[in-house]
Design a protein around this motif. Structure first.
Motif, PDB file in Angstrom:
ATOM      1  N   LEU A   7     -10.558  53.687 -40.453  1.00  0.00           N
ATOM      2  CA  LEU A   7     -10.907  55.055 -40.834  1.00  0.00           C
ATOM      3  C   LEU A   7      -9.931  56.049 -40.230  1.00  0.00           C
ATOM      4  O   LEU A   7      -9.472  56.984 -40.903  1.00  0.00           O
ATOM      5  CB  LEU A   7     -12.336  55.365 -40.382  1.00  0.00           C
ATOM      6  N   GLY A   8      -9.594  55.867 -38.955  1.00  0.00           N
ATOM      7  CA  GLY A   8      -8.641  56.764 -38.311  1.00  0.00           C
ATOM      8  C   GLY A   8      -7.277  56.714 -38.969  1.00  0.00           C
ATOM      9  O   GLY A   8      -6.614  57.746 -39.141  1.00  0.00           O
ATOM     10  N   ALA A   9      -6.844  55.503 -39.342  1.00  0.00           N
ATOM     11  CA  ALA A   9      -5.552  55.376 -40.023  1.00  0.00           C
ATOM     12  C   ALA A   9      -5.574  56.071 -41.380  1.00  0.00           C
ATOM     13  O   ALA A   9      -4.569  56.658 -41.799  1.00  0.00           O
ATOM     14  CB  ALA A   9      -5.204  53.903 -40.198  1.00  0.00           C
ATOM     15  N   ALA A  10      -6.710  56.032 -42.060  1.00  0.00           N
ATOM     16  CA  ALA A  10      -6.816  56.648 -43.385  1.00  0.00           C
ATOM     17  C   ALA A  10      -6.779  58.165 -43.318  1.00  0.00           C
ATOM     18  O   ALA A  10      -6.155  58.823 -44.163  1.00  0.00           O
ATOM     19  CB  ALA A  10      -8.091  56.170 -44.078  1.00  0.00           C
ATOM     20  N   ILE A  11      -7.450  58.741 -42.321  1.00  0.00           N
ATOM     21  CA  ILE A  11      -7.551  60.208 -42.265  1.00  0.00           C
ATOM     22  C   ILE A  11      -6.534  60.831 -41.322  1.00  0.00           C
ATOM     23  O   ILE A  11      -6.366  62.052 -41.314  1.00  0.00           O
ATOM     24  CB  ILE A  11      -8.966  60.647 -41.842  1.00  0.00           C
ATOM     25  N   GLY A  12      -5.839  59.991 -40.528  1.00  0.00           N
ATOM     26  CA  GLY A  12      -4.889  60.533 -39.559  1.00  0.00           C
ATOM     27  C   GLY A  12      -3.835  61.462 -40.150  1.00  0.00           C
ATOM     28  O   GLY A  12      -3.623  62.567 -39.630  1.00  0.00           O
ATOM     29  N   PRO A  13      -3.149  61.080 -41.247  1.00  0.00           N
ATOM     30  CA  PRO A  13      -2.119  61.947 -41.803  1.00  0.00           C
ATOM     31  C   PRO A  13      -2.633  63.326 -42.197  1.00  0.00           C
ATOM     32  O   PRO A  13      -1.886  64.312 -42.155  1.00  0.00           O
ATOM     33  CB  PRO A  13      -1.621  61.163 -43.016  1.00  0.00           C
TER      34      PRO A  13
END
Length: 211
Positions: free
Chosen positions: A200-206
């Protein structure tokens, strides 16, 4: 982050340690308290927790979660600063996992054939990872909030680090409720619970960490 703050950070060198100001610590503390409150409201603490505190199996799952929490926070901290050294981070993150997998393999080899399935599946595998992921959400929000105040450049991997740190910290909190004591169970299903907020963090990080 303000431009002046970024200039000060870069002029101090990539590995300079930023001061731990209340503005950075308070969101993390709030996230821990929110996740703890969520656990108490939805799940509650085990009735025999005081008894379990004397059992090595309880401490093995707690120490595993704590070590990964420390590694996750270190990764999130370094990935928040431009140019910080990150080459050793994979070893910090993978070391505890390999250690518990070796311990789990030893436990399986010494278990009876009929008992091996119980060591792996336990009784809560269907919802254990989901509960850890749920408890991680306040911590993930807090960690991303702190990282936004700094200057992450690799936004997707920084978001993943924030998610992993939040998931590992949530696993520590979940230990107070979890009835499972098998190191085999913890080494697999707890890790799955940590990897859900990592994804989830990788998906919303950008999007969330852009500055």
């Amino acid at each position: 982050m303000k431009t002046d703050d970024l200039i000060d950070m870069l002029s101090s060198g990539p590995d300079a340690r930023p001061r731990a100001t209340p503005a950075l610590l308070l969101p993390l503390l709030a996230g821990v308290l929110a996740s703890g409150a969520l656990m108490l409201v939805l799940l509650g603490v085990r009735r025999n927790l005081l008894e379990e505190l004397s059992w090595p199996a309880f401490w093995s799952k707690l120490v595993f979660s704590l070590v990964l929490t420390a590694a996750g926070w270190l990764a999130a901290k370094r990935l928040s600063a431009p140019g910080a050294r990150t080459a050793a981070l994979p070893f910090y993150l993978s070391g505890p996992v390999l250690a518990i997998w070796l311990a789990g393999a030893f436990a399986l080899m010494n278990a009876t054939p009929d008992g091996r399935a119980d060591l792996f599946w336990g009784s809560t595998w269907r919802y254990c990872p989901l509960l850890i992921a749920l408890l991680s959400l306040p911590l993930l929000a807090a960690t991303l909030s702190v990282m936004r105040k700094r200057a992450p450049t690799r936004l997707r991997i920084a978001g993943a680090a924030a998610g992993f740190a939040a998931g590992a910290a949530a696993a520590c909190i979940y230990c107070l409720h979890c009835p499972e004591l098998s190191i085999v169970f913890v080494g697999f299903w707890y890790l799955i619970g940590m990897l859900i907020p990592t994804a989830l963090g990788a998906a919303i990080g950008p999007r969330v960490l852009a500055w």
